[in-house]
Design a protein around this motif. Structure first.
Motif, PDB file in Angstrom:
ATOM      1  N   UNK A  51      -9.388 -17.069  15.945  1.00  0.00           N
ATOM      2  CA  UNK A  51     -10.829 -16.803  15.846  1.00  0.00           C
ATOM      3  C   UNK A  51     -11.295 -17.303  14.488  1.00  0.00           C
ATOM      4  N   UNK A  52     -12.611 -17.281  14.261  1.00  0.00           N
ATOM      5  CA  UNK A  52     -13.100 -17.612  12.934  1.00  0.00           C
ATOM      6  C   UNK A  52     -12.454 -16.673  11.928  1.00  0.00           C
ATOM      7  N   UNK A  53     -11.964 -17.242  10.842  1.00  0.00           N
ATOM      8  CA  UNK A  53     -11.177 -16.420   9.919  1.00  0.00           C
ATOM      9  C   UNK A  53     -11.993 -15.294   9.303  1.00  0.00           C
ATOM     10  N   UNK A  54     -13.281 -15.508   9.085  1.00  0.00           N
ATOM     11  CA  UNK A  54     -14.095 -14.437   8.501  1.00  0.00           C
ATOM     12  C   UNK A  54     -14.137 -13.233   9.434  1.00  0.00           C
ATOM     13  N   UNK A  55     -14.145 -13.480  10.753  1.00  0.00           N
ATOM     14  CA  UNK A  55     -14.139 -12.374  11.708  1.00  0.00           C
ATOM     15  C   UNK A  55     -12.798 -11.648  11.684  1.00  0.00           C
ATOM     16  N   UNK A  56     -11.722 -12.408  11.459  1.00  0.00           N
ATOM     17  CA  UNK A  56     -10.404 -11.781  11.401  1.00  0.00           C
ATOM     18  C   UNK A  56     -10.217 -10.999  10.117  1.00  0.00           C
ATOM     19  N   UNK A  57     -10.651 -11.565   8.981  1.00  0.00           N
ATOM     20  CA  UNK A  57     -10.342 -10.992   7.670  1.00  0.00           C
ATOM     21  C   UNK A  57     -11.220  -9.808   7.295  1.00  0.00           C
ATOM     22  N   UNK A  58     -12.443  -9.757   7.785  1.00  0.00           N
ATOM     23  CA  UNK A  58     -13.378  -8.713   7.342  1.00  0.00           C
ATOM     24  C   UNK A  58     -12.849  -7.289   7.550  1.00  0.00           C
ATOM     25  N   UNK A  59     -12.250  -6.951   8.694  1.00  0.00           N
ATOM     26  CA  UNK A  59     -11.722  -5.573   8.834  1.00  0.00           C
ATOM     27  C   UNK A  59     -10.692  -5.229   7.765  1.00  0.00           C
ATOM     28  N   UNK A  60      -9.820  -6.174   7.422  1.00  0.00           N
ATOM     29  CA  UNK A  60      -8.840  -5.921   6.375  1.00  0.00           C
ATOM     30  C   UNK A  60      -9.490  -5.737   5.015  1.00  0.00           C
ATOM     31  N   UNK A  61     -10.574  -6.492   4.768  1.00  0.00           N
ATOM     32  CA  UNK A  61     -11.281  -6.355   3.499  1.00  0.00           C
ATOM     33  C   UNK A  61     -11.995  -5.006   3.414  1.00  0.00           C
ATOM     34  N   UNK A  62     -12.391  -4.448   4.548  1.00  0.00           N
ATOM     35  CA  UNK A  62     -12.992  -3.108   4.536  1.00  0.00           C
ATOM     36  C   UNK A  62     -11.963  -2.082   4.066  1.00  0.00           C
ATOM     37  N   UNK A  63     -10.720  -2.246   4.524  1.00  0.00           N
ATOM     38  CA  UNK A  63      -9.682  -1.320   4.079  1.00  0.00           C
ATOM     39  C   UNK A  63      -9.382  -1.535   2.592  1.00  0.00           C
ATOM     40  N   UNK A  64      -9.368  -2.789   2.156  1.00  0.00           N
ATOM     41  CA  UNK A  64      -9.176  -3.062   0.736  1.00  0.00           C
ATOM     42  C   UNK A  64     -10.285  -2.434  -0.102  1.00  0.00           C
ATOM     43  N   UNK A  65     -11.507  -2.432   0.432  1.00  0.00           N
ATOM     44  CA  UNK A  65     -12.634  -1.835  -0.291  1.00  0.00           C
ATOM     45  C   UNK A  65     -12.413  -0.348  -0.515  1.00  0.00           C
ATOM     46  N   UNK A  66     -11.744   0.308   0.429  1.00  0.00           N
ATOM     47  CA  UNK A  66     -11.414   1.720   0.251  1.00  0.00           C
ATOM     48  C   UNK A  66     -10.330   1.881  -0.817  1.00  0.00           C
ATOM     49  N   UNK A  67      -9.345   0.991  -0.795  1.00  0.00           N
ATOM     50  CA  UNK A  67      -8.180   1.143  -1.678  1.00  0.00           C
ATOM     51  C   UNK A  67      -8.474   0.808  -3.133  1.00  0.00           C
ATOM     52  N   UNK A  68      -9.371  -0.153  -3.384  1.00  0.00           N
ATOM     53  CA  UNK A  68      -9.552  -0.609  -4.751  1.00  0.00           C
ATOM     54  C   UNK A  68     -10.215   0.437  -5.653  1.00  0.00           C
ATOM     55  N   UNK A  69     -10.861   1.430  -5.091  1.00  0.00           N
ATOM     56  CA  UNK A  69     -11.462   2.458  -5.931  1.00  0.00           C
ATOM     57  C   UNK A  69     -10.543   3.623  -6.241  1.00  0.00           C
ATOM     58  N   UNK A  70      -9.313   3.579  -5.722  1.00  0.00           N
ATOM     59  CA  UNK A  70      -8.434   4.737  -5.843  1.00  0.00           C
ATOM     60  C   UNK A  70      -7.907   4.940  -7.258  1.00  0.00           C
ATOM     61  N   UNK A  71      -7.670   3.852  -7.985  1.00  0.00           N
ATOM     62  CA  UNK A  71      -7.142   3.977  -9.340  1.00  0.00           C
ATOM     63  C   UNK A  71      -8.057   4.784 -10.241  1.00  0.00           C
TER      64      UNK A  71
END
Length: 249
Positions: A51-71
């Motif tokens: 599929x278009x890579x942006x459609x594939x990658x966006x869900x993973x980036x949403x999870x990264x958005x949760x993780x990057x604020x944890x520190x």
């Protein structure tokens, strides 16, 4: 005399601290956006995912958005513990739940800001989800559940750490774990050892559930695993944080 509940007072305090240190929010929002831009705009043509890579990658980036604020959450919690602020709250008869709840809710709200930024950039890069209103509500619900789960676990890590420096480092595995999941590429394209780890670690079913919801075709099996992992992480974090609070404060 204030009519706010203790939890609201603690949440207000945490927001004031965030306002005085906007760098933590900036980093939590900026890094997932940079990662999305890098993987989609610079490296997207290198990945073949069907599929278009942006459609594939966006869900993973949403999870990264949760993780990057944890520190920032872990260091804020540890700072309160090591400077004796928590003991002052106990003398003032502030409930334990109010102190911990404020940290978790502040973490979740920071996550939502980061997620909104990631989705906005994803649309600018050509993201075209097929999700219905119900699917979008499912995405929001799962993201909030994940934020609460990781928020409690991060609060526990921050309280258990011996110093502010080690508290920040304690959150690093949670930030790195998405890179060993299906966030960037499908697990079946990885090497044997990494593939098995990616298939069975908790973030992969969460990402696949988000991906399915955004594509309008969620998998019930992935969704059940995702919710189960979130609930399990939340319970571990909650009881660990509560126990550590009682022992150290």
């Amino acid at each position: 005399m204030s009519t706010k509940s203790p939890s609201m007072v603690m949440l207000s305090r945490d927001f004031k601290h965030i306002a005085r240190n906007p760098t933590s929010v900036f980093n939590a929002v900026l890094m997932p956006v940079v990662m999305l831009f890098m993987f989609v705009y610079l490296l997207g043509d290198a990945f073949s995912v069907g599929v278009d890579y942006v459609d594939y990658a966006t869900p993973g980036m949403l999870l990264l958005a949760v993780c990057y604020g944890l520190g920032a959450t872990a260091t804020a919690v540890n700072n309160d513990m090591t400077k004796g602020i928590i003991n002052r709250f106990k003398v003032m008869d502030v409930p334990r739940g109010a102190v911990l709840n404020g940290k978790v809710v502040a973490s979740v709200l920071t996550n939502l800001v980061a997620i909104a930024a990631v989705i906005g950039v994803a649309f600018a890069l050509g993201f075209s989800p097929s999700a219905s209103l119900a699917d979008w509500l499912g995405v929001i619900g799962l993201v909030v559940l994940l934020g609460v789960a990781l928020g409690w676990l991060t609060v526990a890590l921050g309280m258990a750490a011996k110093s502010v420096e080690t508290a920040g480092l304690a959150a690093v595995p949670l930030i790195m774990l998405p890179f060993f999941s299906s966030a960037i590429v499908p697990a079946d394209k990885m090497g044997p050892g990494v593939r098995h780890f990616a298939e069975y670690q908790p973030f992969t079913p969460i990402i696949e559930t988000l991906r399915g919801l955004l594509n309008g075709a969620p998998s019930s099996s992935d969704a059940i695993q995702a919710v189960a992992w979130c609930v399990a992480i939340a319970l571990v974090g909650y009881f660990w944080a509560s126990s550590t609070f009682t022992k150290r404060a």
